[in-house]
Design an enzyme around this catalytic site. Structure first.
Site, PDB file in Angstrom:
ATOM      1  N   GLU A   1      -3.717   1.915  -7.528  1.00  0.00           N
ATOM      2  CA  GLU A   1      -4.122   2.980  -6.613  1.00  0.00           C
ATOM      3  C   GLU A   1      -3.246   4.215  -6.809  1.00  0.00           C
ATOM      4  OE1 GLU A   1      -6.320   1.505  -2.905  1.00  0.00           O
ATOM      5  OE2 GLU A   1      -4.193   1.572  -2.469  1.00  0.00           O
TER       6      GLU A   1
ATOM      7  N   HIS B   1       0.850  -1.195   0.000  1.00  0.00           N
ATOM      8  CA  HIS B   1       0.000   0.000   0.000  1.00  0.00           C
ATOM      9  C   HIS B   1       0.885   1.245   0.000  1.00  0.00           C
ATOM     10  CE1 HIS B   1      -2.906   3.005   1.190  1.00  0.00           C
ATOM     11  NE2 HIS B   1      -3.847   2.143   0.836  1.00  0.00           N
TER      12      HIS B   1
ATOM     13  N   SER C   1     -10.500   6.835  -3.360  1.00  0.00           N
ATOM     14  CA  SER C   1     -11.730   7.642  -3.268  1.00  0.00           C
ATOM     15  C   SER C   1     -12.925   6.988  -3.948  1.00  0.00           C
ATOM     16  CB  SER C   1     -11.489   9.054  -3.821  1.00  0.00           C
ATOM     17  OG  SER C   1     -10.522   9.721  -3.031  1.00  0.00           O
TER      18      SER C   1
ATOM     19  N   GLY D   1     -11.222   2.554   0.993  1.00  0.00           N
ATOM     20  CA  GLY D   1     -10.696   2.989   2.284  1.00  0.00           C
ATOM     21  C   GLY D   1     -11.770   3.747   3.048  1.00  0.00           C
TER      22      GLY D   1
END
Ligand code: PGA
Length: 221
Positions: free
Chosen positions: A147, A98, A184, A205
């Site tokens: 991401e 991440h 998002s 998230g």
């Protein structure tokens, strides 16, 4: 209908009481129609993995569990680390790479690679987050999440067509089964991503912290 993977990354959020309320609300997903092609993976903090595991088993909630991180080392004298064998008692997946771990905790490509290997050694499925199509995808990875850093936690998601183009590039350069999008994602924009040919899910998230919004995301996929 293609298989869709919906991953919730709760990050460093929720006490046990808060988690219990979240799970109580999440039990509504048992009654959702059209769940058959959707797999839901929730990644709570380590402190809550055992609790989540017991709760979803006792209440028969169709959720699987993942960890948010894994030690690159096996069991032993490594203060503060959580190893793959400990995770495997409760979870089936682990998030690796991440961007918050890469930028805030010094995880470079070689550490990411070690963590992928450790996941596989312990029979965990790594969910590898990449920030662009140039990140390394180590052997054995079947699930990749694209991401872009600008989209994480900002309310500014990427353009679905751009995410689709990157997913296509990732699929041509590496042997991965599923490419997801993260950054998002909300109940309002999720469909734009999941309807793309090369995207087969999302990693959520902030919008997963409210169970009702996360349920809407699952419904709207
Ligand atoms: P966000 O986070 O949905 O809050 O942007 C996504 C992620 O960090 O994986």
């Amino acid at each position: 209908m293609k298989p869709i993977l919906i991953v919730a990354n709760l990050k460093s959020n929720k006490t046990k009481n808060e988690a219990e309320k979240w799970l109580e609300e999440m039990s509504r997903i048992k009654n959702l129609p059209n769940l058959s092609n959707k797999k839901i993976v929730v990644c709570p903090p380590f402190t809550l993995l055992d609790f989540f595991n017991s709760y979803i088993l006792n209440h028969e909630i169709p959720i699987e569990l993942g960890a948010q991180n894994i030690s690159r080392l096996p069991e032993g004298a490594y203060t503060g680390e959580i190893n793959g064998a400990q995770i495997r008692e409760f979870a089936k997946y682990t998030i690796v790479g991440h961007s918050e771990r890469r930028s805030g905790f010094g995880e470079d490509e070689s550490i990411v690679e070690e963590k992928v290997k450790m996941s596989i050694d312990y029979n965990l499925i790594p969910i590898l987050c990449v920030q662009n199509e140039n990140n390394t995808i180590p052997n054995g990875v079947s699930i990749v999440v694209y991401e872009p850093v600008f989209a994480i936690g900002t309310g500014e998601s990427d353009d679905p067509q751009n995410a689709e183009d990157i997913a296509k590039k990732i699929k041509t350069s590496a042997k991965v089964e599923q490419v997801l999008y993260g950054g998002s994602v909300t109940s309002g924009n999720v469909k734009g991503f999941t309807q793309k040919e090369n995207l087969s899910g999302v990693l959520v998230g902030g919008a997963s912290l409210e169970a009702l919004e996360f349920i809407k995301i699952i419904e709207n996929v």
